[in-house]
Design a protein around this motif. Sequence first.
Motif, PDB file in Angstrom:
ATOM      1  N   PRO A  88       0.825  -1.223   0.000  1.00 33.97           N
ATOM      2  CA  PRO A  88       0.000   0.000   0.000  1.00 33.97           C
ATOM      3  C   PRO A  88       0.849   1.258   0.000  1.00 33.97           C
ATOM      4  CG  PRO A  88      -0.876  -1.598   1.552  1.00 33.97           C
ATOM      5  CD  PRO A  88       0.434  -2.155   1.086  1.00 33.97           C
ATOM      6  N   LEU A  89       1.984   1.216   0.683  1.00 36.42           N
ATOM      7  CA  LEU A  89       2.854   2.395   0.727  1.00 36.42           C
ATOM      8  C   LEU A  89       3.337   2.788  -0.661  1.00 36.42           C
ATOM      9  CD1 LEU A  89       4.424   4.521   2.328  1.00 36.42           C
ATOM     10  CD2 LEU A  89       6.223   2.814   2.699  1.00 36.42           C
ATOM     11  N   THR A  90       3.571   1.802  -1.524  1.00 37.17           N
ATOM     12  CA  THR A  90       4.024   2.092  -2.885  1.00 37.17           C
ATOM     13  C   THR A  90       2.988   2.914  -3.645  1.00 37.17           C
ATOM     14  OG1 THR A  90       5.330   0.046  -2.938  1.00 37.17           O
ATOM     15  CG2 THR A  90       4.781   1.047  -5.055  1.00 37.17           C
ATOM     16  N   ALA A  91       1.731   2.515  -3.531  1.00 37.54           N
ATOM     17  CA  ALA A  91       0.671   3.271  -4.205  1.00 37.54           C
ATOM     18  C   ALA A  91       0.556   4.673  -3.629  1.00 37.54           C
ATOM     19  CB  ALA A  91      -0.663   2.531  -4.072  1.00 37.54           C
ATOM     20  N   TYR A  92       0.615   4.781  -2.310  1.00 41.45           N
ATOM     21  CA  TYR A  92       0.475   6.098  -1.689  1.00 41.45           C
ATOM     22  C   TYR A  92       1.632   7.017  -2.095  1.00 41.45           C
ATOM     23  CZ  TYR A  92      -1.033   9.595   1.661  1.00 41.45           C
ATOM     24  OH  TYR A  92      -1.494  10.760   2.228  1.00 41.45           O
ATOM     25  N   LEU A  93       2.848   6.488  -2.095  1.00 37.37           N
ATOM     26  CA  LEU A  93       3.991   7.305  -2.500  1.00 37.37           C
ATOM     27  C   LEU A  93       3.861   7.760  -3.949  1.00 37.37           C
ATOM     28  CD1 LEU A  93       7.057   5.467  -0.894  1.00 37.37           C
ATOM     29  CD2 LEU A  93       6.168   7.723  -0.296  1.00 37.37           C
ATOM     30  N   SER A  94       3.360   6.892  -4.818  1.00 38.32           N
ATOM     31  CA  SER A  94       3.178   7.265  -6.228  1.00 38.32           C
ATOM     32  C   SER A  94       2.292   8.496  -6.343  1.00 38.32           C
ATOM     33  CB  SER A  94       2.544   6.103  -7.006  1.00 38.32           C
ATOM     34  OG  SER A  94       3.291   4.929  -6.875  1.00 38.32           O
ATOM     35  N   VAL A  95       1.176   8.477  -5.633  1.00 36.34           N
ATOM     36  CA  VAL A  95       0.252   9.610  -5.674  1.00 36.34           C
ATOM     37  C   VAL A  95       0.876  10.833  -5.010  1.00 36.34           C
ATOM     38  CG1 VAL A  95      -2.046  10.416  -5.009  1.00 36.34           C
ATOM     39  CG2 VAL A  95      -1.717   8.030  -5.693  1.00 36.34           C
ATOM     40  N   ASN A  96       1.616  10.627  -3.943  1.00 39.26           N
ATOM     41  CA  ASN A  96       2.293  11.732  -3.269  1.00 39.26           C
ATOM     42  C   ASN A  96       3.290  12.418  -4.195  1.00 39.26           C
ATOM     43  OD1 ASN A  96       5.032  12.357  -1.499  1.00 39.26           O
ATOM     44  ND2 ASN A  96       3.172  13.082  -0.492  1.00 39.26           N
ATOM     45  N   TYR A  97       4.078  11.619  -4.909  1.00 36.65           N
ATOM     46  CA  TYR A  97       5.029  12.195  -5.866  1.00 36.65           C
ATOM     47  C   TYR A  97       4.290  12.984  -6.946  1.00 36.65           C
ATOM     48  CZ  TYR A  97       8.289   8.712  -3.914  1.00 36.65           C
ATOM     49  OH  TYR A  97       9.071   7.944  -3.080  1.00 36.65           O
ATOM     50  N   MET A  98       3.195  12.416  -7.457  1.00 39.22           N
ATOM     51  CA  MET A  98       2.433  13.075  -8.512  1.00 39.22           C
ATOM     52  C   MET A  98       1.864  14.407  -8.025  1.00 39.22           C
ATOM     53  SD  MET A  98      -0.820  11.591 -10.680  1.00 39.22           S
ATOM     54  CE  MET A  98      -1.889  11.544  -9.237  1.00 39.22           C
ATOM     55  N   ASP A  99       1.290  14.421  -6.823  1.00 39.16           N
ATOM     56  CA  ASP A  99       0.699  15.653  -6.302  1.00 39.16           C
ATOM     57  C   ASP A  99       1.764  16.716  -6.059  1.00 39.16           C
ATOM     58  OD1 ASP A  99      -1.985  14.870  -6.313  1.00 39.16           O
ATOM     59  OD2 ASP A  99      -1.829  13.908  -4.346  1.00 39.16           O
ATOM     60  N   ARG A 100       2.860  16.333  -5.469  1.00 33.49           N
ATOM     61  CA  ARG A 100       3.928  17.309  -5.208  1.00 33.49           C
ATOM     62  C   ARG A 100       4.515  17.848  -6.510  1.00 33.49           C
ATOM     63  NH1 ARG A 100       7.607  13.668  -1.650  1.00 33.49           N
ATOM     64  NH2 ARG A 100       9.132  15.343  -1.980  1.00 33.49           N
TER      65      ARG A 100
END
Length: 325
Positions: A88-100
């Motif tokens: 789950p952390l991988t998916a969350y980090l992906s979205v975090n990178y995209m938003d930032r």
Amino acid sequence: MSVSCSDLLCGEDSADLFSGESPGCSSEFDSSACVEESSIASFIEGERNFVPGFDYLARFQSQSLDVSAREESVAWILKVQAFYNFQPLTAYLSVNYMDRFLCSYSFPTQNRGWPMQLLSVACLSLAAKMEEPLVPSLLDLQVEGPEYIFEPKTIRRMEFLVLSVLDWRLRSVTPFSFIDFFAVKINPTGTFVGFLISRATEIILSNIKEASFLEYWPSSIAAAAMLCAANEIPNLSLVNPEHAESWCDGLSKEKIISCYRLMQELVLDNTRGKQPRVLPHLRVTIRAKVRSTTYSSSSSSSSPCSKRRKLNNFLWVDDDKGNSE
């Protein structure tokens, strides 16, 4: 230019990077490895450095950024995460990178075409390299029905752009940095900690598409998800959200309660619209047949749905779409 996987790694201690452990996140409860309150306080202090700017949500509300394009990108990331059984952390980090990235870099989102898809692939690739022991090739990563298929060199260039915009700060503070600690605060005996962590994780990922949660920092999201999870256990359903502020210094009662109320509404809506849970036997069967292979011209011409043609040496598009434009 020759590019190796090591070129995409940020300047961190390699022993820590490849230890197989994600920061503040574990799949099983271990009372001897609980994160101390001082460490959680440091996460709270530093989380502001790993969230988009304060005006990011307002840009979606004013429609200067396309919220539906973000939703589609997040939905695709979650599909790939489930397909490869990523953490789950991988998916969350992906979205975090995209938003930032979108917050700091002028990027076309209105078209909802190949730019957003390329960004999604690059962010997911970077997150997988950070967290997963085994990472599919850049071609194999592009599954679950993407409209375009990008060449590896194109994705690598996008990865470097993302790394540059994020100043190579990929090891982010996320809600998963807090949920183990919060679970113990709610259930000190440890009886329900495993369920609380698992259910809070589901709630966090199920709401990640909602732009409304961009208003809240990771600690508030984690606390709200943990409170929602506790509501599903009769012994813990009387936990007072107003007491969550006491779990650790630096938590905001107002933000936690606001996020909790929003999350409750969405959890209830999702529950009403869902069928009873069924074990995903079909997904397991499909995954067993997946092989890591490279694309070839013979395989791409074997079925209509995989018929692609090269466009400007950067990406592949369906022949039908290319002819209609």
